[in-house]
Design an enzyme around this catalytic site. Structure first.
Site, PDB file in Angstrom:
ATOM      1  N   HIS A   1      21.690 -35.717  -4.307  1.00  0.00           N
ATOM      2  CA  HIS A   1      20.991 -36.265  -3.143  1.00  0.00           C
ATOM      3  C   HIS A   1      19.488 -36.045  -3.245  1.00  0.00           C
ATOM      4  O   HIS A   1      18.800 -35.874  -2.236  1.00  0.00           O
ATOM      5  CB  HIS A   1      21.563 -35.651  -1.855  1.00  0.00           C
ATOM      6  CG  HIS A   1      23.009 -35.954  -1.686  1.00  0.00           C
ATOM      7  ND1 HIS A   1      23.483 -37.222  -1.458  1.00  0.00           N
ATOM      8  CD2 HIS A   1      24.114 -35.157  -1.769  1.00  0.00           C
ATOM      9  CE1 HIS A   1      24.808 -37.192  -1.381  1.00  0.00           C
ATOM     10  NE2 HIS A   1      25.207 -35.941  -1.581  1.00  0.00           N
TER      11      HIS A   1
ATOM     12  N   TRP B   1      -2.579  -2.812  -1.743  1.00  0.00           N
ATOM     13  CA  TRP B   1      -2.134  -4.202  -1.871  1.00  0.00           C
ATOM     14  C   TRP B   1      -2.982  -4.953  -0.856  1.00  0.00           C
ATOM     15  O   TRP B   1      -2.776  -4.820   0.352  1.00  0.00           O
ATOM     16  CB  TRP B   1      -0.647  -4.290  -1.524  1.00  0.00           C
ATOM     17  CG  TRP B   1       0.004  -5.607  -1.798  1.00  0.00           C
ATOM     18  CD1 TRP B   1       0.623  -5.994  -2.948  1.00  0.00           C
ATOM     19  CD2 TRP B   1       0.138  -6.707  -0.888  1.00  0.00           C
ATOM     20  NE1 TRP B   1       1.116  -7.268  -2.806  1.00  0.00           N
ATOM     21  CE2 TRP B   1       0.835  -7.731  -1.575  1.00  0.00           C
ATOM     22  CE3 TRP B   1      -0.283  -6.963   0.426  1.00  0.00           C
ATOM     23  CZ2 TRP B   1       1.138  -8.956  -0.988  1.00  0.00           C
ATOM     24  CZ3 TRP B   1       0.015  -8.181   1.011  1.00  0.00           C
ATOM     25  CH2 TRP B   1       0.717  -9.158   0.313  1.00  0.00           C
TER      26      TRP B   1
ATOM     27  N   LYS C   1       7.044  -4.009  -3.040  1.00  0.00           N
ATOM     28  CA  LYS C   1       8.450  -3.651  -2.815  1.00  0.00           C
ATOM     29  C   LYS C   1       8.788  -3.667  -1.330  1.00  0.00           C
ATOM     30  O   LYS C   1       9.848  -4.100  -0.922  1.00  0.00           O
ATOM     31  CB  LYS C   1       8.689  -2.250  -3.386  1.00  0.00           C
ATOM     32  CG  LYS C   1      10.092  -1.732  -3.198  1.00  0.00           C
ATOM     33  CD  LYS C   1      10.943  -2.104  -4.360  1.00  0.00           C
ATOM     34  CE  LYS C   1      12.396  -1.778  -4.177  1.00  0.00           C
ATOM     35  NZ  LYS C   1      13.226  -2.860  -4.719  1.00  0.00           N
TER      36      LYS C   1
ATOM     37  N   GLU D   1      10.407 -14.072  -9.342  1.00  0.00           N
ATOM     38  CA  GLU D   1       9.686 -12.827  -9.015  1.00  0.00           C
ATOM     39  C   GLU D   1       9.062 -12.182 -10.246  1.00  0.00           C
ATOM     40  O   GLU D   1       7.913 -11.761 -10.214  1.00  0.00           O
ATOM     41  CB  GLU D   1      10.651 -11.797  -8.390  1.00  0.00           C
ATOM     42  CG  GLU D   1      10.913 -12.006  -6.919  1.00  0.00           C
ATOM     43  CD  GLU D   1      11.858 -10.945  -6.345  1.00  0.00           C
ATOM     44  OE1 GLU D   1      11.647 -10.532  -5.215  1.00  0.00           O
ATOM     45  OE2 GLU D   1      12.822 -10.538  -7.030  1.00  0.00           O
TER      46      GLU D   1
ATOM     47  N   GLU E   1      19.868 -16.034  -5.377  1.00  0.00           N
ATOM     48  CA  GLU E   1      19.366 -14.725  -5.776  1.00  0.00           C
ATOM     49  C   GLU E   1      18.911 -14.743  -7.243  1.00  0.00           C
ATOM     50  O   GLU E   1      17.891 -14.140  -7.588  1.00  0.00           O
ATOM     51  CB  GLU E   1      20.444 -13.660  -5.511  1.00  0.00           C
ATOM     52  CG  GLU E   1      20.128 -12.258  -5.988  1.00  0.00           C
ATOM     53  CD  GLU E   1      18.862 -11.626  -5.389  1.00  0.00           C
ATOM     54  OE1 GLU E   1      18.255 -12.201  -4.479  1.00  0.00           O
ATOM     55  OE2 GLU E   1      18.460 -10.563  -5.892  1.00  0.00           O
TER      56      GLU E   1
ATOM     57  N   CYS F   1       0.835  -1.191   0.000  1.00  0.00           N
ATOM     58  CA  CYS F   1       0.000   0.000   0.000  1.00  0.00           C
ATOM     59  C   CYS F   1       0.879   1.254   0.000  1.00  0.00           C
ATOM     60  O   CYS F   1       1.883   1.321   0.699  1.00  0.00           O
ATOM     61  CB  CYS F   1      -0.929   0.099   1.202  1.00  0.00           C
ATOM     62  SG  CYS F   1      -2.038  -1.290   1.338  1.00  0.00           S
TER      63      CYS F   1
ATOM     64  N   ASN G   1      -2.091   2.494   5.713  1.00  0.00           N
ATOM     65  CA  ASN G   1      -1.176   1.438   5.280  1.00  0.00           C
ATOM     66  C   ASN G   1      -0.801   0.654   6.529  1.00  0.00           C
ATOM     67  O   ASN G   1      -0.416   1.248   7.530  1.00  0.00           O
ATOM     68  CB  ASN G   1       0.061   2.085   4.636  1.00  0.00           C
ATOM     69  CG  ASN G   1       1.168   1.091   4.367  1.00  0.00           C
ATOM     70  OD1 ASN G   1       0.929  -0.108   4.285  1.00  0.00           O
ATOM     71  ND2 ASN G   1       2.392   1.583   4.220  1.00  0.00           N
ATOM     72  N   GLY G   2      -0.956  -0.668   6.474  1.00  0.00           N
ATOM     73  CA  GLY G   2      -0.621  -1.488   7.635  1.00  0.00           C
ATOM     74  C   GLY G   2      -1.737  -2.481   7.882  1.00  0.00           C
ATOM     75  O   GLY G   2      -2.569  -2.734   7.008  1.00  0.00           O
TER      76      GLY G   2
ATOM     77  N   LYS H   1      15.175 -13.831  -8.485  1.00  0.00           N
ATOM     78  CA  LYS H   1      14.898 -12.794  -9.510  1.00  0.00           C
ATOM     79  C   LYS H   1      13.998 -13.376 -10.584  1.00  0.00           C
ATOM     80  O   LYS H   1      13.023 -12.758 -10.998  1.00  0.00           O
ATOM     81  CB  LYS H   1      16.177 -12.316 -10.187  1.00  0.00           C
ATOM     82  CG  LYS H   1      17.047 -11.248  -9.608  1.00  0.00           C
ATOM     83  CD  LYS H   1      16.456  -9.957  -9.199  1.00  0.00           C
ATOM     84  CE  LYS H   1      15.645 -10.043  -7.965  1.00  0.00           C
ATOM     85  NZ  LYS H   1      16.048  -9.552  -6.740  1.00  0.00           N
TER      86      LYS H   1
ATOM     87  N   ARG I   1       4.220  -0.224  -4.627  1.00  0.00           N
ATOM     88  CA  ARG I   1       3.930  -0.718  -3.278  1.00  0.00           C
ATOM     89  C   ARG I   1       2.636  -1.503  -3.208  1.00  0.00           C
ATOM     90  O   ARG I   1       2.284  -2.068  -2.166  1.00  0.00           O
ATOM     91  CB  ARG I   1       3.841   0.456  -2.295  1.00  0.00           C
ATOM     92  CG  ARG I   1       5.098   1.280  -2.225  1.00  0.00           C
ATOM     93  CD  ARG I   1       4.889   2.435  -1.297  1.00  0.00           C
ATOM     94  NE  ARG I   1       4.678   1.967   0.051  1.00  0.00           N
ATOM     95  CZ  ARG I   1       5.634   1.775   0.935  1.00  0.00           C
ATOM     96  NH1 ARG I   1       6.871   2.027   0.621  1.00  0.00           N
ATOM     97  NH2 ARG I   1       5.354   1.353   2.135  1.00  0.00           N
TER      98      ARG I   1
HETATM   99  C1  G6P Z   1      10.005  -7.863  -0.618  1.00  0.00           C
HETATM  100  C2  G6P Z   1      10.539  -7.486  -1.976  1.00  0.00           C
HETATM  101  C3  G6P Z   1      11.935  -8.074  -2.159  1.00  0.00           C
HETATM  102  C4  G6P Z   1      12.841  -7.642  -1.023  1.00  0.00           C
HETATM  103  C5  G6P Z   1      12.245  -8.012   0.341  1.00  0.00           C
HETATM  104  C6  G6P Z   1      13.026  -7.392   1.483  1.00  0.00           C
HETATM  105  O1  G6P Z   1       9.736  -9.215  -0.571  1.00  0.00           O
HETATM  106  O2  G6P Z   1       9.682  -7.939  -2.989  1.00  0.00           O
HETATM  107  O3  G6P Z   1      12.472  -7.616  -3.382  1.00  0.00           O
HETATM  108  O4  G6P Z   1      14.083  -8.246  -1.153  1.00  0.00           O
HETATM  109  O5  G6P Z   1      10.908  -7.502   0.424  1.00  0.00           O
HETATM  110  O6  G6P Z   1      12.902  -5.999   1.403  1.00  0.00           O
HETATM  111  P1  G6P Z   1      13.847  -4.992   2.158  1.00  0.00           P
HETATM  112  O7  G6P Z   1      13.297  -3.634   1.831  1.00  0.00           O
HETATM  113  O8  G6P Z   1      13.751  -5.318   3.615  1.00  0.00           O
HETATM  114  O9  G6P Z   1      15.215  -5.190   1.626  1.00  0.00           O
END
Ligand code: G6P
Length: 613
Positions: free
Chosen positions: A511, A74, A608, A495, A488, A2, A100-101, A492, A27
């Site tokens: 294994h 969101w 995000k 995502e 990572e 949000c 937001n929250g 990516k 967001r």
């Molecule tokens: C969300 C985002 C990720 C990010 C994670 C941690 O899941 O989609 O891309 O790595 O939060 O976010 P931060 O702001 O704590 O690094």
């Protein structure tokens, strides 16, 4: 999770609010809405869908008010729908609220309000807020701004959970009240205008001067002034902070997507993170930390705690701290750490990595560590973010605003900053070979140029993306530090392309996971650690002989005929290698997502900044 914006000033609020919402769409983007103070009361325009849906509504053009609040959602409580969109109003349409929250005790509060005659139109937790404000306002014996403030305060005292709230009222057409607890909200200030936002970049084009609220501090705004109050409604002083990011950094600047722009910003981000802290002539100096040798010698263990990509940066940084400082490091997922009763005391140092500085689980884990007497360091990209107000010490990555949901430049600058921290500790402890430290520093300084060189893989990666974009499963392999990059890379890809991707330590494949390898499946391997290279190549041979298609990212000489595609990247020391080897994988995820015609910057279901548990 949000985004909220607000404006109180001399111009029409609506276009400013819509522009702010577009910048905050990363967001959350399942519905959007706006409420302004008009001559005849509060306006309310909202609907399911993106900000564009809101912009295209004819009613939007009739909003003339100079004070307003807006929200992009969101969904948590209640599906995306017009009714569940924010802003929400009380039954009498006196107060408009965006939030937001998450209000954890909303059921209980809703029942109480229902017993007192209030009705609810939505399934959200938020709708209780304007009604609760109304409930308390009715109990006041005067129609003053102070009574309005008191009603908002009394409402907030009843709320359990996290919130950043903006409230306007038709009874007070010159004011707005905002408050936060465990959710982000910043106040940008100009002479006769005030801007509110969930993050700094959304309003950077208007001002560089910001106020940051602590938990349960209230701001009462007029266009020319802001007054701050603590929870007892005593007025408090608050200095403003000047932010150095420039507004252009929050625009696409000719790039098709923020993610691509942010990938290409990595040389600059790395340069900025290094700043003047690393030089061959002087010791690495973090004046914000001021750690002593005697303190560092008491540390039994370091925890690095984070979520998502930030946690992967922690994994990539674990070895360098252990090697240079000889202190054991454990890397933990914040949502697990906080509930597993970890051993914490004054001999444990905890480092919390968070790009946004707002991730709820990471902040909660930090609070737990503090309560148990451990020292806490926040490693973040956002000055003034919540985590910096909780931690004993804060360090910044200086990567500039990161807008795309999939983190790229934040990750590489986090990996670098953990390495810099290791060097800083090692120089204080004085038990590491000086030439080893010099070599690491020299390689840090070489990174921006080497990242530029790594970008030359772009065409080959783009071609490979065309070949595999319709795949259902992709595997990533590596050993040692390369395995952290595999993790990572897989994150990516899933995502932003929605392809199922898994990473495995290459030696672990046999294994179990190798049973999943069949003809034509794509296996991507990272090979930068020369000591482990032959072992990993043997594992790749095992998947080739079972029909896998292979992409290898390597910094060493390899016979290209061995694999379907080989991407050569510059060599560096092992600890810093993730900063280079992740780049082809970021580009691969990007181009696959583009081939699939997806929204790279705003992938489905993700946000995000995850400000709820
Ligand atoms: C969300 C985002 C990720 C990010 C994670 C941690 O899941 O989609 O891309 O790595 O939060 O976010 P931060 O702001 O704590 O690094």
């Amino acid at each position: 999770m949000c985004g909220i914006v607000g404006y109180i000033g001399t111009k029409r609020a609506c276009p400013i609010l819509l522009a702010g919402l577009s910048r905050l769409e990363y967001r959350g983007y399942d519905s959007a809405g706006i409420s302004t103070i008009e001559k005849d009361g509060l306006s309310l325009v909202k609907d399911k869908g993106r900000v564009k849906v809101l912009e295209d509504k004819p009613e939007i053009n009739s909003l003339k008010g100079t004070i307003g609040i807006a929200h992009t959602r969101w969904a948590t409580h209640g599906k995306p729908s017009k009714e569940n969109s924010h802003p929400h109003q009380d039954n009498h349409k006196i107060f408009s609220v965006v939030h937001n929250g998450i209000i954890e005790n909303f059921q209980e509060l809703r029942s109480m309000l229902e017993k007192n005659g209030y009705n609810f139109l939505s399934q959200t937790d938020t709708e209780i807020i304007p009604n609760l404000i109304h409930y308390y306002y009715e109990k006041e014996h005067e129609n003053t701004v102070h009574a309005f403030l008191k009603a908002v305060r009394n409402c907030c005292l009843d709320l359990k959970g996290s919130f950043a709230i903006e409230v306007i009222s038709k009874l007070f057409p010159k004011n707005m009240i905002v408050v936060r607890k465990d959710s982000p909200l910043v106040i940008g200030t100009c002479e006769d205008e005030k801007y509110l936002s969930s993050d700094i970049p959304a309003i950077l084009s208007y001002t560089r001067d910001f106020y940051f609220l602590n938990d349960l501090e209230f701001a009462l705004l007029e266009n020319t002034c802001v007054k701050f109050y603590n929870v007892n409604l005593e007025e408090i002083d608050k200095p403003s902070s000047s932010i150095e990011w420039n507004a252009a950094a929050s625009e696409k600047n000719g790039y098709e997507d923020f993610m691509l722009k942010e990938i290409y910003e990595q040389p600059t981000a790395i340069r900025e993170t290094i700043g003047s802290k690393i030089s061959l002539d002087n010791k690495c100096d973090f004046e914000e930390l001021r750690f002593t040798k005697s303190y560092l010698e008491t540390i039994d263990k370091i925890y690095i705690v984070a979520c998502g990509t930030a946690m992967h940066a922690g994994l990539a940084g674990k070895n360098v701290i252990e090697k240079l400082c000889r202190i054991p490091v454990e890397v933990d997922i914040a949502s697990e750490f906080r509930y597993r009763n970890p051993i914490l005391n004054e001999k444990i140092l905890c480092i919390f990595i968070s790009q946004s500085g707002e991730t709820a689980d990471t902040i909660a884990a930090l609070k737990l560590a503090k309560r148990c007497g451990s020292k806490t360091i926040a490693l973040t990209n956002v000055i003034g973010s919540s985590i910096t107000r909780e931690a004993d010490y804060s360090m910044y990555t200086h990567a500039g605003p990161e807008i795309a949901v999939a983190s790229t430049k934040a990750y590489t600058s986090q990996v670098l900053l953990v390495n810099m921290l290791a060097v800083y500790f090692a120089e204080i402890l004085g038990n590491t070979d000086v030439s080893e430290i010099s070599n690491i520093k020299q390689e840090m300084l070489n990174l921006p140029k080497k990242i530029e060189e790594t970008f030359s893989c772009k065409d080959a990666i783009q071609e490979f993306a065309k070949k595999i974009y319709q795949e259902k499963d992709v595997f990533f392999l590596g050993r040692g530090i390369d395995e952290t990059v595999a993790k990572e890379g897989a994150l990516k890809l899933k995502e932003i392309s929605y392809i199922h991707s898994e990473s495995y330590p290459a030696g672990e494949l046999k294994h179990g996971p190798i049973s999943l390898i069949e003809n034509g499946i794509t296996v991507i391997s990272i090979l930068t650690d020369s000591a482990l290279m032959e072992k990993t190549i043997s594992n790749i041979q095992e998947v080739i002989s079972r029909g896998a298609k292979t992409l290898v990212i390597t910094s060493h000489a390899c016979d290209p005929s061995m694999f379907d595609e080989t991407i050569q990247i510059p060599d560096t020391i092992t600890y810093l290698s993730p900063i280079l080897s992740i780049i082809p994988l970021q580009l691969l995820a990007y181009y696959i997502s583009k081939e699939k015609g997806l929204d790279v910057d705003k992938p489905r279901n993700l946000a995000k900044s995850v400000t709820v548990e």
